[in-house]
Design a protein around this motif. Structure first.
Motif, mmCIF file in Angstrom:
data_model
loop_
_atom_site.group_PDB
_atom_site.id
_atom_site.type_symbol
_atom_site.label_atom_id
_atom_site.label_comp_id
_atom_site.label_asym_id
_atom_site.label_seq_id
_atom_site.Cartn_x
_atom_site.Cartn_y
_atom_site.Cartn_z
ATOM 1 N N SER A 5 -0.879 6.869 10.389
ATOM 2 C CA SER A 5 0.415 6.199 10.321
ATOM 3 C C SER A 5 1.065 6.149 11.691
ATOM 4 O O SER A 5 1.611 5.128 12.100
ATOM 5 C CB SER A 5 1.328 6.927 9.329
ATOM 6 N N ASP A 8 -0.558 3.704 13.977
ATOM 7 C CA ASP A 8 -0.173 2.338 13.610
ATOM 8 C C ASP A 8 1.207 1.985 14.156
ATOM 9 O O ASP A 8 1.474 0.831 14.505
ATOM 10 C CB ASP A 8 -0.193 2.174 12.087
ATOM 11 N N VAL A 132 4.253 -0.082 8.853
ATOM 12 C CA VAL A 132 3.364 0.984 8.388
ATOM 13 C C VAL A 132 3.614 1.269 6.908
ATOM 14 O O VAL A 132 2.669 1.510 6.139
ATOM 15 C CB VAL A 132 3.567 2.257 9.238
ATOM 16 N N GLN A 136 0.502 0.923 4.278
ATOM 17 C CA GLN A 136 -0.030 2.117 3.621
ATOM 18 C C GLN A 136 0.725 2.474 2.343
ATOM 19 O O GLN A 136 0.529 3.551 1.796
ATOM 20 C CB GLN A 136 0.004 3.286 4.604
#
Length: 529
Positions: A5, A8, A132, A136
């Motif tokens: 994360s 990203d 993000v 995700q």
């Protein structure tokens, strides 16, 4: 997952560097002053709606404020904000020489801190975290505020009092570094103090009753121009100004790290030289460590206003501009955010085109080229604990707060971190001279010099948001600390909002005006123009 994360977030900011830079140039060039940031606010509203946020315009009854919300399922609510107000009299182009922005007077507004980069940095971190969250499927809510008039501590006390921060689980406050040792770090214990600001209005509405009429017999007409005129509002303002200057030492104890500034907003009417001024206004702002000190200063100012009105045949009133609370530490968030800053690393200025821009400024000022024109401290991290130790060397042991900024309002509604990232700052000339103020203003607008700060801050903010959304233990720890320090909202150590007034946007704040001559700054560019 968490490491991915964070990577990203870094990738998103790197991929959008040019976009963030372009956005910053827009806000830097708008440079609208307190309570008049119409174009800047409209830009943020349009941008956030394009990014999928629900946006309330005019939040808290403030025309240039907003509250934007984006939800991705049930989860923590993380808040941050943009500021975008500029300062009158600081109109500097993003250039290596001193000049106002095209088509404007040097007296127009300009970004000094710069709030233009503050807002875009926070927005960059917010949008990186949002990307993000979408990629995700990280649940949570992002709440982003438009906070106008920070230079007069305007909007945050109002947002706080009207409940806009009540649902936050944590908040992130960012500011470009503005004094050592608070450079590339987070605040630890000593947060900003309280700030009170008010406008005193004097009105002379019945000048004909200044004196009895027994001296009028020799005048050919009653109440002629030869009669003694009432002192009027300008005289009241001057009395207020001088009395408050003279009584400074009687307001609070010496050595308490406080300051008071004044600004004349309106002074009479330039329509007749033989009539007393009907209305005059002066604004005061004090920055103090405690609320009690602010209240004491206001008592003295009220007495001065009453005395000034009494001897100049005026009435007077006080209108609040701000009452902001002192800040509250949260070590959990300060540590978390600083660890993310360590992962990002400090901004780098002494490289590439930024060096060429800095040297060009120096040459234009007659300063020899420097191998490294930017200060080393701007490219160096300092831990919150080390920064705290250095800061405390300047303060008495009893003093818990220092300087002022109204981010402190967030601190009493949710765990809040105060993040500082270095803005570009030049090494001092070897001859001991100082740079003129326009240099810092220009460095805050030149792409090559300000973009490293925006990049660093956006990454740090984005990573911290992701941590708070994905590491429930960290968020819980921050909230437990908030509970311990305050007793919870409404607890024994909690300070309730002080704001009991509406937004003071109706006063004669400096602004652009439209006349038959076109759009212009309200202060003429030159005499008679």
């Amino acid at each position: 997952m968490i490491k991915l994360s964070k990577n990203d977030v870094l990738d998103w900011v790197d991929q959008h560097q040019q976009q963030l830079s372009d956005w910053h140039q827009v806000i830097f060039d708008y440079a609208e002053t307190a309570w008049r940031e119409y174009r800047s606010c409209a830009w943020y509203v349009e941008r956030l709606r394009a990014e999928g946020f629900e946006v309330e315009e005019g939040s808290g009854g403030m025309p240039t404020a907003f509250c934007a919300v984006w939800r991705n399922g049930d989860g923590p609510v993380i808040g941050s904000y943009a500021e975008y107000d500029a300062v009158p009299g600081n109109c500097q182009a993003a250039d290596t020489k001193q000049r106002p922005r095209d088509g404007l007077s040097e007296h127009a507004g300009g970004h000094t801190d710069p709030h233009s980069a503050l807002g875009i940095s926070a927005l960059g971190g917010l949008l990186a975290a949002k990307a993000v969250m979408q990629q995700q499927n990280i649940p949570g809510t992002l709440k982003f505020f438009g906070e106008p008039a920070e230079k007069v501590r305007g909007s945050k006390p109002i947002h706080a009092a009207k409940g806009y921060y009540d649902d936050l689980d944590a908040a992130i406050s960012f500011h470009p570094f503005y004094m050592f040792p608070l450079c590339n770090t987070t605040r630890w214990d000593t947060h900003c103090g309280a700030a009170y600001s008010a406008i005193y209005t004097f009105e002379c509405t019945d000048p004909e009753n200044w004196l009895s009429q027994h001296g009028e017999a020799d005048s050919p007409i009653a109440a002629s121009h030869a009669s003694a005129r009432a002192p009027g509002a300008n005289d009241a303002l001057i009395q207020m100004y001088t009395s408050s200057k003279m009584l400074r030492e009687s307001m609070v104890s010496a050595g308490t790290g406080w300051s008071m500034n004044e600004c004349i907003l309106t002074a009479g009417q330039a329509t007749a030289d033989n009539l007393p001024a009907q209305v005059a206004q002066i604004q005061y702002m004090m920055r103090v460590p405690t609320i009690e000190m602010a209240e004491t200063v206001m008592q003295v100012l009220d007495k001065n206003a009453a005395a000034a009105a009494g001897i100049s045949h005026c009435s007077w009133r006080r209108d609040w501009v701000c009452k902001s609370r002192p800040g509250l530490a949260n070590h959990t968030l300060a540590d978390l955010t600083y660890r993310n800053l360590e992962l990002v690393g400090p901004p780098k200025f002494n490289q590439g085109e930024a060096v060429n821009k800095a040297r060009e400024i120096q040459r234009n000022l007659g300063i020899p080229d420097m191998e490294k024109p930017f200060m080393d401290a701007c490219e160096t991290l300092i831990s919150p604990q080390d920064a705290e130790r250095e800061l405390r060397k300047q303060l008495p042991e009893w003093q818990k707060n220092f300087t002022s900024d109204d981010y402190t309002e967030y601190c009493w509604h949710a765990p809040t971190v105060r993040l500082y990232i270095a803005r570009p700052t030049l090494n001092a000339p070897k001859n001991g001279s100082k740079y003129p103020a326009w240099v810092m203003n220009a460095l805050g607008g030149i792409r090559e010099t300000i973009d490293p700060m925006i990049n660093c801050a956006s990454k740090t903010i984005g990573m911290t948001i992701v941590d708070l959304l994905t590491q429930s233990d960290l968020l819980q720890q921050a909230q437990q600390e908030f509970q311990q320090r305050t007793g919870g909202i409404g607890g024994d150590n909690w300070i309730a909002p002080l704001c009991d007034y509406e937004a003071p946007h109706g006063f004669r704040w400096p602004e652009y005006v439209h006349t038959v001559r076109g759009d212009e700054w309200w202060i003429p560019e030159s005499p008679g123009k």
